[in-house]
Design a protein around this motif. Structure first.
Motif, PDB file in Angstrom:
ATOM      1  N   SER A 184      52.132  53.268  -4.453  1.00  0.00           N
ATOM      2  CA  SER A 184      52.400  51.955  -5.019  1.00  0.00           C
ATOM      3  C   SER A 184      51.515  50.908  -4.349  1.00  0.00           C
ATOM      4  CB  SER A 184      53.875  51.567  -4.854  1.00  0.00           C
ATOM      5  OG  SER A 184      54.208  51.419  -3.492  1.00  0.00           O
ATOM      6  N   GLN A 185      51.348  49.798  -5.056  1.00  0.00           N
ATOM      7  CA  GLN A 185      50.538  48.693  -4.555  1.00  0.00           C
ATOM      8  C   GLN A 185      51.088  47.406  -5.129  1.00  0.00           C
ATOM      9  OE1 GLN A 185      46.481  48.075  -6.164  1.00  0.00           O
ATOM     10  NE2 GLN A 185      45.777  48.269  -4.051  1.00  0.00           N
ATOM     11  N   THR A 186      51.170  46.365  -4.309  1.00  0.00           N
ATOM     12  CA  THR A 186      51.650  45.069  -4.760  1.00  0.00           C
ATOM     13  C   THR A 186      50.594  44.011  -4.472  1.00  0.00           C
ATOM     14  OG1 THR A 186      53.974  45.650  -4.440  1.00  0.00           O
ATOM     15  CG2 THR A 186      53.438  43.311  -4.494  1.00  0.00           C
ATOM     16  N   VAL A 187      50.278  43.205  -5.474  1.00  0.00           N
ATOM     17  CA  VAL A 187      49.291  42.135  -5.352  1.00  0.00           C
ATOM     18  C   VAL A 187      49.914  40.856  -5.893  1.00  0.00           C
ATOM     19  CG1 VAL A 187      47.001  41.306  -6.020  1.00  0.00           C
ATOM     20  CG2 VAL A 187      47.380  43.752  -5.675  1.00  0.00           C
ATOM     21  N   THR A 188      49.826  39.778  -5.122  1.00  0.00           N
ATOM     22  CA  THR A 188      50.276  38.460  -5.562  1.00  0.00           C
ATOM     23  C   THR A 188      49.053  37.575  -5.750  1.00  0.00           C
ATOM     24  OG1 THR A 188      52.401  38.659  -4.444  1.00  0.00           O
ATOM     25  CG2 THR A 188      51.655  36.441  -4.980  1.00  0.00           C
ATOM     26  N   ASP A 189      48.994  36.883  -6.888  1.00  0.00           N
ATOM     27  CA  ASP A 189      47.814  36.093  -7.214  1.00  0.00           C
ATOM     28  C   ASP A 189      48.241  34.821  -7.943  1.00  0.00           C
ATOM     29  OD1 ASP A 189      45.157  35.411  -7.406  1.00  0.00           O
ATOM     30  OD2 ASP A 189      44.665  36.843  -8.991  1.00  0.00           O
ATOM     31  N   MET A 190      47.437  33.771  -7.784  1.00  0.00           N
ATOM     32  CA  MET A 190      47.647  32.539  -8.528  1.00  0.00           C
ATOM     33  C   MET A 190      47.057  32.692  -9.926  1.00  0.00           C
ATOM     34  SD  MET A 190      48.794  29.439  -8.629  1.00  0.00           S
ATOM     35  CE  MET A 190      49.144  29.147  -6.890  1.00  0.00           C
ATOM     36  N   MET A 191      47.829  32.344 -10.941  1.00  0.00           N
ATOM     37  CA  MET A 191      47.329  32.404 -12.312  1.00  0.00           C
ATOM     38  C   MET A 191      46.452  31.176 -12.568  1.00  0.00           C
ATOM     39  SD  MET A 191      48.679  35.263 -13.435  1.00  0.00           S
ATOM     40  CE  MET A 191      48.262  35.778 -11.756  1.00  0.00           C
ATOM     41  N   THR A 230      53.183  44.750  -9.277  1.00  0.00           N
ATOM     42  CA  THR A 230      53.447  45.976  -8.525  1.00  0.00           C
ATOM     43  C   THR A 230      53.040  47.164  -9.381  1.00  0.00           C
ATOM     44  OG1 THR A 230      55.274  44.969  -7.296  1.00  0.00           O
ATOM     45  CG2 THR A 230      55.201  47.378  -7.381  1.00  0.00           C
ATOM     46  N   THR A 231      52.217  48.033  -8.810  1.00  0.00           N
ATOM     47  CA  THR A 231      51.673  49.181  -9.537  1.00  0.00           C
ATOM     48  C   THR A 231      52.157  50.473  -8.895  1.00  0.00           C
ATOM     49  OG1 THR A 231      49.682  47.958 -10.140  1.00  0.00           O
ATOM     50  CG2 THR A 231      49.559  50.359 -10.253  1.00  0.00           C
ATOM     51  N   VAL A 232      52.615  51.396  -9.722  1.00  0.00           N
ATOM     52  CA  VAL A 232      53.004  52.726  -9.268  1.00  0.00           C
ATOM     53  C   VAL A 232      52.326  53.764 -10.154  1.00  0.00           C
ATOM     54  CG1 VAL A 232      55.240  51.939  -8.383  1.00  0.00           C
ATOM     55  CG2 VAL A 232      55.069  52.821 -10.716  1.00  0.00           C
ATOM     56  N   ILE A 233      52.178  54.959  -9.649  1.00  0.00           N
ATOM     57  CA  ILE A 233      51.645  56.058 -10.436  1.00  0.00           C
ATOM     58  C   ILE A 233      52.784  56.704 -11.207  1.00  0.00           C
ATOM     59  CG2 ILE A 233      50.570  58.337 -10.345  1.00  0.00           C
ATOM     60  CD1 ILE A 233      48.978  57.451  -7.970  1.00  0.00           C
ATOM     61  N   ASP A 234      52.685  56.687 -12.529  1.00  0.00           N
ATOM     62  CA  ASP A 234      53.694  57.338 -13.363  1.00  0.00           C
ATOM     63  C   ASP A 234      53.450  58.834 -13.467  1.00  0.00           C
ATOM     64  OD1 ASP A 234      55.608  55.501 -14.046  1.00  0.00           O
ATOM     65  OD2 ASP A 234      55.251  55.642 -16.205  1.00  0.00           O
ATOM     66  N   GLY A 243      41.083  64.866 -16.309  1.00  0.00           N
ATOM     67  CA  GLY A 243      42.164  64.374 -15.475  1.00  0.00           C
ATOM     68  C   GLY A 243      42.787  63.147 -16.107  1.00  0.00           C
ATOM     69  N   PHE A 244      44.118  63.099 -16.157  1.00  0.00           N
ATOM     70  CA  PHE A 244      44.831  61.981 -16.773  1.00  0.00           C
ATOM     71  C   PHE A 244      45.710  61.310 -15.721  1.00  0.00           C
ATOM     72  CE2 PHE A 244      43.967  65.088 -20.052  1.00  0.00           C
ATOM     73  CZ  PHE A 244      43.490  64.327 -21.107  1.00  0.00           C
ATOM     74  N   VAL A 245      45.559  60.016 -15.582  1.00  0.00           N
ATOM     75  CA  VAL A 245      46.364  59.230 -14.653  1.00  0.00           C
ATOM     76  C   VAL A 245      46.998  58.080 -15.424  1.00  0.00           C
ATOM     77  CG1 VAL A 245      46.376  57.797 -12.574  1.00  0.00           C
ATOM     78  CG2 VAL A 245      44.872  59.797 -12.696  1.00  0.00           C
ATOM     79  N   THR A 246      48.309  57.941 -15.337  1.00  0.00           N
ATOM     80  CA  THR A 246      49.009  56.815 -15.943  1.00  0.00           C
ATOM     81  C   THR A 246      49.589  55.945 -14.847  1.00  0.00           C
ATOM     82  OG1 THR A 246      49.560  58.021 -17.971  1.00  0.00           O
ATOM     83  CG2 THR A 246      50.902  56.096 -17.457  1.00  0.00           C
ATOM     84  N   LEU A 247      49.195  54.675 -14.856  1.00  0.00           N
ATOM     85  CA  LEU A 247      49.722  53.685 -13.921  1.00  0.00           C
ATOM     86  C   LEU A 247      50.723  52.791 -14.645  1.00  0.00           C
ATOM     87  CD1 LEU A 247      46.356  52.523 -12.272  1.00  0.00           C
ATOM     88  CD2 LEU A 247      47.907  54.307 -11.460  1.00  0.00           C
ATOM     89  N   ARG A 248      51.775  52.406 -13.945  1.00  0.00           N
ATOM     90  CA  ARG A 248      52.726  51.433 -14.496  1.00  0.00           C
ATOM     91  C   ARG A 248      52.667  50.157 -13.666  1.00  0.00           C
ATOM     92  NH1 ARG A 248      57.224  53.711 -13.569  1.00  0.00           N
ATOM     93  NH2 ARG A 248      58.312  52.258 -12.192  1.00  0.00           N
ATOM     94  N   HIS A 249      52.431  49.052 -14.350  1.00  0.00           N
ATOM     95  CA  HIS A 249      52.340  47.747 -13.700  1.00  0.00           C
ATOM     96  C   HIS A 249      53.555  46.906 -14.105  1.00  0.00           C
ATOM     97  CE1 HIS A 249      48.144  48.866 -13.019  1.00  0.00           C
ATOM     98  NE2 HIS A 249      47.972  48.985 -14.316  1.00  0.00           N
ATOM     99  N   GLU A 250      54.223  46.347 -13.132  1.00  0.00           N
ATOM    100  CA  GLU A 250      55.315  45.407 -13.382  1.00  0.00           C
ATOM    101  C   GLU A 250      54.876  44.042 -12.866  1.00  0.00           C
ATOM    102  OE1 GLU A 250      58.014  46.072 -15.002  1.00  0.00           O
ATOM    103  OE2 GLU A 250      58.212  48.267 -14.939  1.00  0.00           O
ATOM    104  N   ILE A 251      54.818  43.048 -13.757  1.00  0.00           N
ATOM    105  CA  ILE A 251      54.356  41.713 -13.391  1.00  0.00           C
ATOM    106  C   ILE A 251      55.526  40.742 -13.482  1.00  0.00           C
ATOM    107  CG2 ILE A 251      52.739  39.865 -13.919  1.00  0.00           C
ATOM    108  CD1 ILE A 251      50.916  41.964 -15.176  1.00  0.00           C
ATOM    109  N   THR A 252      55.761  40.032 -12.391  1.00  0.00           N
ATOM    110  CA  THR A 252      56.853  39.067 -12.323  1.00  0.00           C
ATOM    111  C   THR A 252      56.307  37.707 -11.907  1.00  0.00           C
ATOM    112  OG1 THR A 252      57.357  39.586 -10.011  1.00  0.00           O
ATOM    113  CG2 THR A 252      58.506  40.871 -11.697  1.00  0.00           C
ATOM    114  N   GLN A 253      57.042  36.675 -12.261  1.00  0.00           N
ATOM    115  CA  GLN A 253      56.686  35.307 -11.864  1.00  0.00           C
ATOM    116  C   GLN A 253      57.965  34.510 -11.690  1.00  0.00           C
ATOM    117  OE1 GLN A 253      54.602  32.625 -14.721  1.00  0.00           O
ATOM    118  NE2 GLN A 253      53.004  32.492 -13.157  1.00  0.00           N
ATOM    119  N   GLY A 254      58.119  33.903 -10.534  1.00  0.00           N
ATOM    120  CA  GLY A 254      59.335  33.142 -10.264  1.00  0.00           C
ATOM    121  C   GLY A 254      60.586  33.988 -10.323  1.00  0.00           C
ATOM    122  N   GLY A 255      60.486  35.257  -9.949  1.00  0.00           N
ATOM    123  CA  GLY A 255      61.623  36.158  -9.972  1.00  0.00           C
ATOM    124  C   GLY A 255      61.975  36.703 -11.340  1.00  0.00           C
ATOM    125  N   LYS A 256      61.168  36.401 -12.355  1.00  0.00           N
ATOM    126  CA  LYS A 256      61.447  36.837 -13.720  1.00  0.00           C
ATOM    127  C   LYS A 256      60.435  37.901 -14.142  1.00  0.00           C
ATOM    128  CE  LYS A 256      62.269  33.633 -16.733  1.00  0.00           C
ATOM    129  NZ  LYS A 256      62.056  32.499 -17.683  1.00  0.00           N
TER     130      LYS A 256
END
Length: 270
Positions: free
Chosen positions: A10-17, A102-106, A119-132
């Motif tokens: 997993s990997q988590t990145v926080t960025d300003m939009m 937050t990215t995880v390998i599915d 080779g097949f890799v599926t990543l799942r990204h969950e993007i949140t802002q302000g706790g939503k």
């Protein structure tokens, strides 16, 4: 931008939009720069954010971060392609405020295809802002061997011609460069013609799959008003000198048709 490793899978990145980045992309697409602080970002504009810059020593020959050093394992296959993906849009991302991805390998699988191992890799990204929760994205990547010099070119599928709406878009090396820069995408097939042609076997610079998907999503949002879900699959590469038809049917079925009638992408919007 803050990048924190949260585990081997997993990997988590926080960025300003950054609104300036979104407005610059609108200009690159030939649109009016309407994005400002507080604006709802158009769907898929999060691709401009959450960069993961790596030093030269951690890059592969293709300019991407090398596999086996970070989240994606080394499958022993040098060619990388973004094969498709699925997105669920829960709430709009707002420009001018931080968001977290937050990215995880599915899944990781390896198969034998007609042209060799894949080779097949599926990543799942969950993007949140302000706790939503704002966006859930599944990204499908394919890795494969270099093409044999005498290997016949694969035959692409032919696209449908029964669309309810067709819009033609044009690409060139400047647009591909701008999109690569805005997404911090170092993949050389998009800007290094010698590499794209001589190493990976393409006829020219390859138009980014997600750039085609972005065009389709903007058209889908225009037709639907609000885009809740979108899925796409790349089926043939489009070169930078080629125009493409964006095709829409009223049931949300979409596709990209190349100038010779081949299908470059198929998609479904809702």
């Amino acid at each position: 931008m803050q990048n924190d490793a949260t585990g081997p899978d997993s990997q988590t990145v926080t960025d300003m939009m950054d609104p300036a980045r979104g407005a610059a992309f609108q200009v690159a697409l030939g649109l009016a720069p309407t994005i400002a602080t507080g604006s709802a970002l158009p769907p898929f504009f999060h691709q401009l954010h959450f960069w993961d810059p790596q030093p030269p020593a951690r890059l592969g020959r293709d300019g991407h971060p090398a596999t086996g050093l970070g989240l994606i394992p080394d499958l022993g296959l040098p060619r990388r392609m973004w094969a498709g993906g699925r997105l669920a849009f829960h709430a709009p991302l707002l420009a001018g405020a931080p968001a977290t991805k937050t990215t995880v390998i599915d899944s990781v699988t390896r198969k034998d295809g007609r042209t060799g191992p894949l080779g097949f890799v599926t990543l799942r990204h969950e993007i949140t802002q302000g706790g939503k929760a704002c966006v859930t994205e599944w990204q499908d990547l394919v890795y494969r061997e270099d093409p044999a010099p005498d290997a016949p070119a694969p035959v692409p599928p032919q696209a449908r011609t029964d669309e309810d709406l067709c819009r033609t878009v044009h690409f060139d090396s400047t647009l591909l460069f701008r999109y690569s820069a805005l997404t911090f995408n170092g993949h050389r097939i998009h800007y290094d013609l010698d590499y794209a042609r001589d190493v990976e076997g393409y006829e020219g610079l390859v138009t980014h799959g997600p750039l085609l998907a972005q065009h389709l999503m903007l058209l889908a949002e225009e037709r639907l008003g609000t885009l809740r879900q979108f899925s796409f699959r790349a089926t043939a590469p489009l070169m930078h000198v080629e125009a493409a038809d964006l095709c829409w049917c009223t049931d949300g079925t979409m596709w990209v048709r190349g100038p010779d009638g081949r299908q470059c992408m198929q998609a479904q919007a809702a």
